[in-house]
Design a protein around this motif. Structure first.
Motif, PDB file in Angstrom:
ATOM      1  N   SER B 329      -8.965 -11.104  53.431  1.00 14.26           N
ATOM      2  CA  SER B 329      -9.186 -10.711  52.117  1.00 14.26           C
ATOM      3  C   SER B 329     -10.503 -10.990  51.427  1.00 14.26           C
ATOM      4  O   SER B 329     -11.131 -11.632  51.933  1.00 14.26           O
ATOM      5  CB  SER B 329      -7.838 -11.310  51.340  1.00 14.26           C
ATOM      6  N   ASP B 331     -12.569 -11.169  47.730  1.00  8.35           N
ATOM      7  CA  ASP B 331     -12.557 -11.411  46.444  1.00  8.35           C
ATOM      8  C   ASP B 331     -13.961 -10.927  45.930  1.00  8.35           C
ATOM      9  O   ASP B 331     -14.928 -10.937  46.399  1.00  8.35           O
ATOM     10  CB  ASP B 331     -12.426 -12.928  46.102  1.00  8.35           C
ATOM     11  N   HIS B 348     -12.722 -13.395  38.861  1.00  6.33           N
ATOM     12  CA  HIS B 348     -12.521 -13.030  40.186  1.00  6.33           C
ATOM     13  C   HIS B 348     -11.407 -12.313  40.501  1.00  6.33           C
ATOM     14  O   HIS B 348     -10.301 -12.501  39.849  1.00  6.33           O
ATOM     15  CB  HIS B 348     -12.678 -14.486  41.092  1.00  6.33           C
ATOM     16  N   LEU B 349     -11.518 -11.173  41.526  1.00  7.68           N
ATOM     17  CA  LEU B 349     -10.304 -10.283  41.610  1.00  7.68           C
ATOM     18  C   LEU B 349     -10.343 -10.120  43.316  1.00  7.68           C
ATOM     19  O   LEU B 349     -11.088  -9.809  43.875  1.00  7.68           O
ATOM     20  CB  LEU B 349     -10.533  -8.948  41.083  1.00  7.68           C
ATOM     21  N   THR B 350      -9.148 -10.134  43.886  1.00 13.34           N
ATOM     22  CA  THR B 350      -8.935 -10.135  45.005  1.00 13.34           C
ATOM     23  C   THR B 350      -8.691  -8.628  45.467  1.00 13.34           C
ATOM     24  O   THR B 350      -7.809  -8.109  45.277  1.00 13.34           O
ATOM     25  CB  THR B 350      -7.758 -10.886  45.795  1.00 13.34           C
ATOM     26  N   MET B 351      -9.625  -7.810  45.994  1.00 18.97           N
ATOM     27  CA  MET B 351      -9.812  -6.294  45.840  1.00 18.97           C
ATOM     28  C   MET B 351      -9.477  -5.824  47.258  1.00 18.97           C
ATOM     29  O   MET B 351      -8.887  -4.737  46.988  1.00 18.97           O
ATOM     30  CB  MET B 351     -11.110  -5.842  45.405  1.00 18.97           C
ATOM     31  N   LYS B 353      -7.484  -6.183  51.073  1.00 18.18           N
ATOM     32  CA  LYS B 353      -6.678  -6.938  51.917  1.00 18.18           C
ATOM     33  C   LYS B 353      -6.564  -6.020  53.318  1.00 18.18           C
ATOM     34  O   LYS B 353      -6.488  -4.902  53.417  1.00 18.18           O
ATOM     35  CB  LYS B 353      -5.234  -7.152  51.037  1.00 18.18           C
ATOM     36  N   VAL B 389      -7.367  -2.436  46.228  1.00 15.27           N
ATOM     37  CA  VAL B 389      -6.316  -2.599  45.106  1.00 15.27           C
ATOM     38  C   VAL B 389      -6.604  -1.371  44.113  1.00 15.27           C
ATOM     39  O   VAL B 389      -5.886  -0.475  43.868  1.00 15.27           O
ATOM     40  CB  VAL B 389      -6.773  -4.052  44.477  1.00 15.27           C
ATOM     41  N   PHE B 390      -7.952  -1.292  43.728  1.00  9.31           N
ATOM     42  CA  PHE B 390      -8.272  -0.139  42.705  1.00  9.31           C
ATOM     43  C   PHE B 390      -9.798   0.096  42.747  1.00  9.31           C
ATOM     44  O   PHE B 390     -10.609  -0.717  42.918  1.00  9.31           O
ATOM     45  CB  PHE B 390      -7.934  -0.756  41.332  1.00  9.31           C
ATOM     46  N   PRO B 391     -10.078   1.442  42.927  1.00  6.21           N
ATOM     47  CA  PRO B 391      -9.045   2.629  42.898  1.00  6.21           C
ATOM     48  C   PRO B 391      -8.429   2.512  44.188  1.00  6.21           C
ATOM     49  O   PRO B 391      -9.053   2.090  45.241  1.00  6.21           O
ATOM     50  CB  PRO B 391      -9.874   3.926  42.882  1.00  6.21           C
ATOM     51  N   ARG B 392      -7.167   2.956  44.314  1.00  4.65           N
ATOM     52  CA  ARG B 392      -6.281   2.494  45.353  1.00  4.65           C
ATOM     53  C   ARG B 392      -6.530   3.180  46.801  1.00  4.65           C
ATOM     54  O   ARG B 392      -7.170   4.328  46.729  1.00  4.65           O
ATOM     55  CB  ARG B 392      -4.852   3.027  44.985  1.00  4.65           C
TER      56      ARG B 392
END
Lengths: 128, 508, 410
Positions: B329, B331, B348-351, B353, B389-392
């Motif tokens: 993953s 971040d 922080h965002l886990t983007m 995976k 995560v985004f954009p998916r």
């Protein structure tokens, strides 16, 4: 000796568990954009179209609608944004005269990372 | 560095010569080769990551010094970031030396130099380790590479206890002499410490592995108007747009730990094979030009299990199941507004995976003797699922696979030992899916992802052969050997990879 | 015992394989409620025709919705589309009144990355607000050389070499035919109190020239330009201090009723189509810079324009002997038709901007005063950003470099 070995394994397992990293999963938040008049007066209604560009990813979101003064953006991806708002405001000045005016409001940087309250205030630039 | 490697090679040679003379001068070189080359060693490969278990790995000392060349050519890149092939030449030494009945030392040293061909979308070294958090551009090109590896370990056995330690160090630089002039300098240090305890004809082992990793990376353009954007890639074609373009000075720093538990039958006993390990490594991408602003951190968590049975007898056989799960993953560190090029990290965002699963069942059977042979068969499933995560964005692909390997080691005369090995495998794609925000992506990013995906989801057929000849020089302790390996991989989208490895050297 | 071990191992491996297999999810359809809003500052506005296009970001599938029903101040329709994220654009023909004149315009609205999900009872919804701004990248005025040159070695103006450069500042092809080039009726150095005052909704023009074509005759690729000359010839042959405009694609050409002042027709350049001019002879740009210029996408044919867009007004004149009321007339063009507008002024004599701030909130210049002869041979040129794109913030004060050497000068 055997006990020491077990204690060592136990300690190292604890180190491993403690060092485990959790994901940051709080992806979205709610943004509140308060639009204010540049002059004295009371806002009746604002018809707006807001465009927010995420400064880090350059992704853009747009939202339009009507409000009495505060635009609420739900499910907003947390991050740093530039904001441009355009629209029409209807307001009453101190002489009780009603005006309808096109406006713009913008900010090059706003932080929308708090989990609950992301409130900013933007002063409208009236264009008529 | 080159001098260091020479000194190390001479050191290994000296130690080997002395120890061989003093301790192992009566060894049958043919037996030593069978013991060290046997396909059956695959049963123990995981256990031997615990340095404490290495003391009982071999009963014969063996040291190789050799020159090797490795040529690989693809008809088109399978993965754009890895290029169309390479040519490497190396001088290598590896040694396993028994120091008496209870102690062994081992080591490796090598210097490798060569060229990678037609790399695109990748301006760093160690792509497999650090992807998707890499720097990349659309031009790419060939890169030159130099690599130094040192490895040394010690393992001893006292009563029922085994103790061992090991150090592995790699220094590498990869660079390009034309625009875009990437340069990466890598230092990678791993320390392992392990212990084992004999119980019911088995050894129960535990080991702890620590790793420190650092890569400094830069990309320069000498042509005044020739610069192109360097993208801070974040996975499945997403970029950290704010710091893409000319933020070309990076550091990747990180490391991690691994813990492993092993249960293995002692030599010449039948019994249970069991290994399990957990590991976590992380690598932070830092922008040096922005006062060391961290951009992303990649985490790799791994859990693995092997469980099976090994039989020792007239006919050796083993059966085991492997299960390995990686959760990778990344971040993203969100930068706030800057003040004099100093950006605070505001969240922080886990983007990204990535879930990788490998599971298989393996059986091996064979016999050790004047003519030794083994046959190994593996069947299993491998799957890879990536998600941004985004954009998916989502990519997944999975294969069921079967692999057959056979090895024969013969001694037609007392001067010769010949080894032949054949392998073949087939990976059949069983699921694949790609989801991209096509409407919001630039075409070159779509092309890059789709190219890689079209290969990754293909069916793969592989065939390989390895031939080795060892000539034992009279009554001396020295043997010379030559080895050739050839492998061909064909994927169902009609792309092909050929690989040839030549090695020539001596062993003691 | 041994068989049991093998069995357990086999089960373990089989379960792992099953756990790793994911069924492909079937994408279900979901309703999306679409609300279209008209700007509330438009008088008696009605949505005549609307077309909303939804593009699925992940599959690129397109869905068109055209049947909208009026619901109070909104126009509403429901689209049923596969779940996913969509970029939504709307185009609408909107009729409204400017003063007493009815007009129709095409407006656009967009919303990016709209999530459509089938989450129980609450259907997804999106509101789109039509806007009458044209701030998005498109055709822009890159340069106006309105001051003209001087004869070599003198300060006497050589007035025939004025030109404009229009540039496609977007990333896509634009067809320039049916674009019009206009000059403001009013001057920035002379403020009038107009009755009625349409300025917040419309510009008033003193002339209007259309680029001819059938809609696809004049393609302009992204980044390319059109040179529009007052007189498309090599002026350096007459005046070495002038400019070669023989490569212009278009030129202004007037059949002048005034025999003292006649225009010259250069066959190599296509003549612009004159819709209207209040000048008596042939057209020239105001060489002091007190009039402003724009590009307009005409949403009307000639007859309708002449019939519907006539504008008669009164204004107060402050004279030495007192203030009196005068009147004038011209043709107005709704602001929503304006693609790009550049306010010009004489730097020290600026009195007002002759267009709504929504079109241009600033102004640019070449002349310091109305008698400033140093203005000759200078031009206003739009700035470019670091990516080479022309800067267009609808503020000419920051978008333009004033008083520059013309880009076509030797």
């Amino acid at each position: 000796m055997r006990k020491s070995f077990i204690y060592l394994m136990y300690a190292l397992t604890l180190i491993c568990v403690a060092s485990c990293h959790d994901d940051y999963r709080d992806y979205t938040t709610t943004g509140h954009i308060l639009l204010t008049l540049p002059t004295d007066g009371e806002i009746e209604t604002i018809q707006y179209s807001v465009k927010m560009m995420n400064l880090n990813s350059r992704n853009t979101i747009t939202q339009a609608g009507k409000t009495g003064g505060t635009i609420i953006i739900e499910n907003l991806f947390r991050g740093a944004y530039s904001i441009n708002v355009e629209g029409v405001v209807r307001y009453v000045d101190n002489n009780a005269t009603t005006h309808t005016s096109q406006f713009r409001a913008q900010s090059d940087y706003v932080s929308m990372v708090e989990l609950n309250d992301n409130s900013i205030s933007l002063e409208m630039i009236l264009m008529d | 560095m080159k001098n260091s490697i020479l000194i190390l090679l001479l050191l290994i040679a000296g130690c080997t010569a002395v120890s061989a003379q003093d301790i192992d001068s009566t060894v049958n070189r043919h037996d030593a080769i069978i013991e060290h080359q046997a396909l059956f060693n695959d049963v123990h490969q995981i256990s031997w990551c615990n340095p404490a278990m290495m003391e009982s790995a071999y009963s014969h000392s063996l040291t190789h010094f050799y020159l090797t060349t490795d040529w690989q050519k693809k008809s088109a890149p399978f993965i754009l970031q890895k290029g169309t092939g390479h040519f490497f030449a190396a001088v290598k030494a590896d040694s396993y030396i028994r120091l008496g009945d209870n102690t062994a030392v081992w080591g490796k040293a090598s210097y490798t130099t060569g060229k990678n061909h037609d790399i695109k979308w990748n301006s760093i070294a160690d792509y497999d380790l650090l992807e998707p958090d890499i720097l990349g551009d659309t031009i790419g090109g060939n890169t030159r590479s130099e690599k130094y590896v040192f490895e040394g370990g010690y393992s001893t056995h006292r009563n029922r206890w085994h103790l061992g330690g090991e150090m592995l160090f790699r220094a590498e630089q990869e660079y390009r002499k034309v625009d875009a002039r990437m340069r990466s300098i890598v230092s990678d240090l791993t320390l392992r410490a392990g212990a084992g305890y004999d119980i019911a004809h088995h050894t129960l082992g535990f080991s702890f592995h620590g790793n420190i990793y650092r890569q400094t990376n830069s990309v320069d353009f000498y042509k005044p108007l020739g610069s192109i954007p360097e993208y801070q890639l974040m996975g499945l074609g997403e970029v950290y747009a704010r710091f893409s373009g000319d933020i070309n000075d990076l550091i990747f720093k990180g490391g991690g730990i691994k813990m492993q538990l092993d249960l293995a039958p002692q030599n010449s006993y039948s019994g249970i094979i069991a290994n399990t390990w957990v590991a976590q490594h992380s690598y932070e991408r830092v922008a040096r030009l922005l006062n060391s602003l961290p951009l992303t951190t990649l985490y790799n968590k791994e859990v693995g299990v092997r469980a099976g049975w090994k039989h020792n007898g007239g006919l050796d056989y083993a059966l085991w199941a492997d299960y390995q799960f990686n959760r990778r993953s990344s971040d993203q560190h969100l930068a706030g507004t800057s003040s004099s090029q100093i950006y605070p990290v505001i969240a922080h965002l886990t983007m990204y995976k990535n879930y990788i699963i490998n599971t298989s069942l393996t059986a091996i059977v064979g016999r050790k003797g004047v003519t030794s042979w083994w046959v190994k068969a593996t069947g299993g499933y491998s799957g890879n699922r990536q998600h941004f995560v985004f954009p998916r964005r989502t990519m997944k692909y999975g294969h069921v696979f079967g692999l057959v390997e056979g090895q024969m080691i013969v001694s037609p005369s007392k001067f010769w030992t010949l080894t032949a090995q054949l392998d073949g495998s087939y990976h059949a794609s069983v699921n694949d899916h790609l989801l991209l925000p096509l409407a919001n992506m630039e075409p070159q990013f779509i092309n890059m992802i789709e190219h890689n995906f079209n290969v990754l989801r293909s069916n793969f057929t592989h065939a390989g052969a390895r031939l080795r000849a060892d000539y034992h020089i009279g009554k001396s302790r020295y043997s010379i050997f030559g080895e050739m390996q050839y492998g061909i991989t064909i994927c169902s989208n009609h792309e092909t990879q050929n690989q040839i490895i030549f090695s020539l050297g001596v062993h003691i | 015992m041994k068989n049991n071990k093998i069995f357990i191992i086999a089960i373990f491996a089989a379960l792992s394989i099953l756990a790793s297999c994911n069924k492909d999810e079937k994408i279900a359809d979901a309703p999306l409620r679409i609300y279209l809003q008209l700007p509330m500052n438009l008088e008696n506005a009605n949505l005549e025709i609307a077309e909303v296009t939804l593009v699925n970001i992940e599959t690129m599938a397109r869905y068109c919705i055209e049947n909208f029903e009026q619901d109070g101040n909104n126009y509403v329709a429901t689209a049923v589309v596969p779940e996913g994220r969509y970029d939504i654009t709307a185009t609408g023909n909107i009729s409204y009144f400017i003063g007493t004149s009815a007009t129709t315009t095409t407006m656009k609205a967009e919303s990016m990355g709209v999530e459509v999900t089938n989450s129980g009872s609450a259907s997804s919804m999106v509101t789109l607000l039509f806007n009458n701004y044209n701030a998005e990248a498109g055709m822009v005025i890159e340069e106006i050389f309105f001051t003209s040159s001087t004869f070599s070695g003198t300060q006497r103006p050589y007035t025939d070499d004025q030109y404009l450069i229009l540039t496609n500042n977007s990333d896509h092809l634009i067809y320039a035919d049916s674009l019009a080039i206009v000059e403001s009726k009013f001057q920035s150095d002379m403020q009038w109190e107009l009755t009625p005052n349409l300025m917040k909704d419309a510009i008033t023009v003193s002339w209007l020239y259309l680029i001819p074509g059938n809609g696809t005759s004049v393609p302009v690729e992204a980044g390319e330009s059109l040179l529009i000359a007052l007189n498309a010839k090599d002026h350096t042959l007459i005046n070495s201090n002038s400019i070669d405009l023989s490569g212009a694609q278009f030129e202004f050409y007037d059949v002048s009723p005034n025999t003292e002042f006649f225009d010259e027709d250069n066959p190599a350049a296509t003549n612009l189509i004159k819709w209207y001019s209040d000048l008596w002879s042939y057209t020239m740009l105001n060489n002091k810079g007190s009039k402003s210029y724009g590009i307009v996408r005409m949403h009307s044919d000639y007859d309708s324009f002449i019939e519907n867009n006539y504008y008669k007004y009164t204004y107060l004149v402050n004279a030495a002997w007192g203030t009196y009321e005068s009147n004038g007339d011209g043709y107005f063009i709704p602001n929503s038709w304006v693609i790009d507008w550049v306010n010009l002024a004489i730097k020290n004599e600026w009195a007002w901007n002759v267009a709504s701030p929504s079109l241009d909130s600033g102004w640019t210049y070449c002349a310091e005063t109305s008698s400033d002869k140093s203005r000759y041979g200078t031009s206003v040129i739009r700035k470019r950003d670091s990516n080479g794109k022309l800067i267009d913030t609808n503020n000419s004060t920051v978008d333009f470099l004033p008083k520059q050497k013309p880009s076509l000068a030797q």
